[in-house]
Motif scaffolding. Structure first.
Motif, short mmCIF file in Angstrom:
data_model
loop_
_atom_site.label_atom_id
_atom_site.label_comp_id
_atom_site.label_asym_id
_atom_site.label_seq_id
_atom_site.Cartn_x
_atom_site.Cartn_y
_atom_site.Cartn_z
N ASP A 1 42.39 45.60 78.23
CA ASP A 1 41.05 45.13 77.92
C ASP A 1 39.84 45.46 79.19
O ASP A 1 39.02 45.77 78.91
N VAL A 2 40.46 45.17 80.22
CA VAL A 2 39.75 45.21 81.26
C VAL A 2 39.38 46.62 81.59
O VAL A 2 37.88 47.03 81.96
N ALA A 3 40.42 47.44 82.07
CA ALA A 3 39.99 49.07 82.28
C ALA A 3 39.33 49.60 81.32
O ALA A 3 38.24 50.63 81.47
N ASN A 4 39.37 49.05 80.01
CA ASN A 4 38.60 49.91 78.74
C ASN A 4 37.35 49.13 78.42
O ASN A 4 36.66 49.48 77.56
N GLN A 5 37.17 48.37 79.17
CA GLN A 5 35.84 47.56 78.95
C GLN A 5 35.69 46.91 77.84
O GLN A 5 34.71 46.85 76.85
N GLY A 6 36.89 46.47 77.13
CA GLY A 6 37.08 45.85 75.90
C GLY A 6 36.30 44.60 75.58
O GLY A 6 35.60 44.42 74.49
N GLY A 7 36.09 43.70 76.64
CA GLY A 7 35.19 42.28 76.21
C GLY A 7 35.71 41.52 75.64
O GLY A 7 35.16 40.50 75.10
N GLN A 8 37.12 41.49 75.42
CA GLN A 8 38.01 40.35 74.52
C GLN A 8 37.92 38.99 75.15
O GLN A 8 38.04 37.86 74.54
N TYR A 9 37.89 39.20 76.76
CA TYR A 9 38.18 37.70 77.19
C TYR A 9 37.22 37.43 78.41
O TYR A 9 36.83 38.61 78.95
N ASP A 10 36.72 36.38 78.42
CA ASP A 10 35.99 35.80 79.52
C ASP A 10 36.40 35.55 80.83
O ASP A 10 35.74 35.73 81.85
N VAL A 11 37.72 35.06 80.73
CA VAL A 11 38.32 34.83 81.80
C VAL A 11 39.84 35.28 81.64
O VAL A 11 40.40 35.27 80.52
N ALA A 12 40.81 35.38 82.82
CA ALA A 12 42.13 36.16 82.70
C ALA A 12 42.79 35.66 84.08
O ALA A 12 42.15 35.91 84.99
N THR A 13 44.36 35.62 83.90
CA THR A 13 44.89 35.32 85.11
C THR A 13 45.24 36.77 85.24
O THR A 13 46.05 37.44 84.70
N VAL A 14 45.10 37.03 86.72
CA VAL A 14 45.59 38.30 87.28
C VAL A 14 46.15 38.09 88.67
O VAL A 14 46.03 36.88 89.03
N GLY A 15 46.83 39.13 89.28
CA GLY A 15 47.57 38.83 90.54
C GLY A 15 46.92 39.67 91.76
O GLY A 15 46.02 40.41 91.84
N ALA A 16 47.69 39.18 92.89
CA ALA A 16 46.95 39.87 94.10
C ALA A 16 47.04 41.39 94.02
O ALA A 16 46.53 41.80 94.86
N TYR A 17 47.91 41.95 93.30
CA TYR A 17 48.01 43.39 93.23
C TYR A 17 46.90 44.16 92.36
O TYR A 17 46.36 44.96 92.95
#
Length: 454
Positions: free
Chosen positions: A88-104
């Motif tokens: 979603d993020v890499a392809n600029q999908g725009g499906q989510y307003d917030v997401a849990t991601v990690g330190a990597y």
């Protein structure tokens, strides 16, 4: 440290695009995206760990009641979460307003321009107290411009958890700083397959953030590394092979049943139900283990620093954090949720509503001054902080490294590299491949990655 350039950024975006096509655009689920919901609703994608399950329970009656903002959650297991959020993020999908991601992910994605920086909102939010956030956690979420690109929800290192009753029954004593040799000896003495009790639980589920989270720390303390400072791959070097063989053999001889499918969640369930004598994993697991409503071993668990061999410490450094994709059209509402979820008052809310042992700790200094939390977490709070403070992402082993990371290599290609090698090693746990053969294959993959940097 050599930073990934544009070529590498395009590689990860292309890989994500390919994954989206192959999955039949699986990102287009029934949950709806930020453009599909009303102005009073934001969409959140998060990993299915206990702390996230807790926030899902608390949001409607607290955050939504206070702000009028509804949150539509999508919860996924760790590996699935990583795939979906990257797509979603890499392809600029725009499906989510917030997401849990990690330190990597955060520093890489910040460089690619995929995330909103959050320092501006955090500094302007008088009640947020950004300075209270534990420094290593903020540093791990900071971009090259010095700004914070995600807010830590909880922070963790890794340590060894053990069942004190089982140790006492066998007359065994766990040192505060055990070696892996001692752990293997304990596992052999405590293994009781006839009673359904494993000597130890260790992740065998493929995934760079599943199996290789604990295994890379073993590699580090055995003197191994994925790459040397000049990007020479060392995946099939003697030290890496020794560590991986030790890990795989320990699981095969004294580990949990179904180990090739066992990740964090499965080991948490196994240990909390009294089906394993030891478990080496995330410090964040302790809160659930000490909750009598979720764990049969509450009050019976001992905690020791991550086992070592050649290094003094070996715990990893990680945070699950709330990030805001650049594609969101609801920046203000998204920040309100992130501020609430990572603020001081949220930790008090969890303590009062769900129990103080379940507070998402490891991110704020003030947490360790709350009397109720200090009392409930006395078995593990100090060792958790000590483990976090001694985790060194710049120098986690016995040799200089070319990229940041304790349990990962901070380059985009590591997600694919680590996952593919873990699949080979999971097959070794299942008995269909040797560790040495798996790592010889992994060396070839690492050589291909190194060409981007040498």
């Amino acid at each position: 440290m050599q930073k990934p350039g544009k070529k590498v950024s395009f590689l990860i975006a292309g890989a994500a695009a390919g994954a989206l096509v192959l999955s039949g655009c699986s990102g287009a689920g029934s949950t709806g995206g930020s453009g599909d919901s009303g102005d009073d609703t934001i969409t959140a994608l998060m990993v299915g760990n206990p702390q996230m399950e807790d926030i899902q329970k608390l949001t409607a009656d607290n955050f939504t009641k206070e702000t009028g903002i509804k949150v539509r959650f999508t919860v996924l297991p760790e590996n699935e979460l990583r795939d979906k959020v990257t797509q979603d993020v890499a392809n600029q999908g725009g499906q989510y307003d917030v997401a849990t991601v990690g330190a990597y992910e955060v520093p890489i994605w910040a460089k690619n321009g995929w995330l909103h920086e959050l320092s501006t909102q955090a500094d302007a939010d008088s009640g947020y107290d950004k300075a209270d956030l534990i420094k290593p956690m903020v540093q791990s979420l900071t971009g090259e411009d010095g700004k914070m690109y995600a807010a830590p929800f909880y922070g963790e290192s890794s340590f060894l958890m053990y069942n004190k009753e089982m140790f006492e029954a066998k007359g065994l004593t766990m040192p505060e700083h055990p070696t892996w040799a001692q752990v293997a000896d304990f596992a052999a003495k405590l293994d009781d397959k006839s009673s359904g009790v494993a000597g130890i639980c260790l992740r065998g589920l493929p995934g760079w953030g599943e199996m290789f989270a604990p295994l890379t720390t073993v590699v580090n303390t055995y003197g191994g590394t994925w790459f040397e400072k000049d990007w020479t791959p060392k995946v099939n070097a003697p030290e890496f092979k020794e560590a991986a063989n030790f890990y795989v053999n320990l699981i095969k001889e004294h580990g949990e049943s179904g180990a090739p499918q066992a990740g964090f969640t499965e080991c948490l369930n196994t240990f909390s139900q009294g089906k394993a004598a030891m478990w080496y994993d995330a410090t964040s697991a302790a809160g659930t283990l000490e909750d009598p409503n979720a764990s049969k071993v509450a009050g019976k668990v001992g905690y020791a620093y991550a086992p070592v061999n050649k290094t003094e410490y070996s715990g990893w450094l990680w945070t699950w954090a709330w990030a805001m994709p650049k594609t969101t059209k609801k920046e203000d509402a998204a920040w309100k949720f992130i501020s609430w979820a990572t603020g001081k008052d949220y930790e008090k809310l969890v303590g009062e509503k769900l129990g103080w042992s379940r507070v998402p700790s490891g991110k704020r200094t003030s947490t360790y001054s709350i009397p109720e939390y200090k009392d409930s977490a006395k078995a593990f709070a100090d060792i958790t902080l000590g483990s976090i403070e001694h985790a060194d992402p710049t120098n986690p082993g016995v040799q200089p490294r070319p990229a940041l990371g304790v349990q990962f290599v901070g380059i985009p290609e590591f997600a694919d590299l680590g996952t593919k090698v873990s699949q080979e090693l999971s097959a070794a746990i299942a008995g269909s491949k040797t560790v040495d053969a798996a790592l010889n294959d992994g060396q070839k993959l690492a050589e291909d990655v190194a060409k981007n940097y040498q």
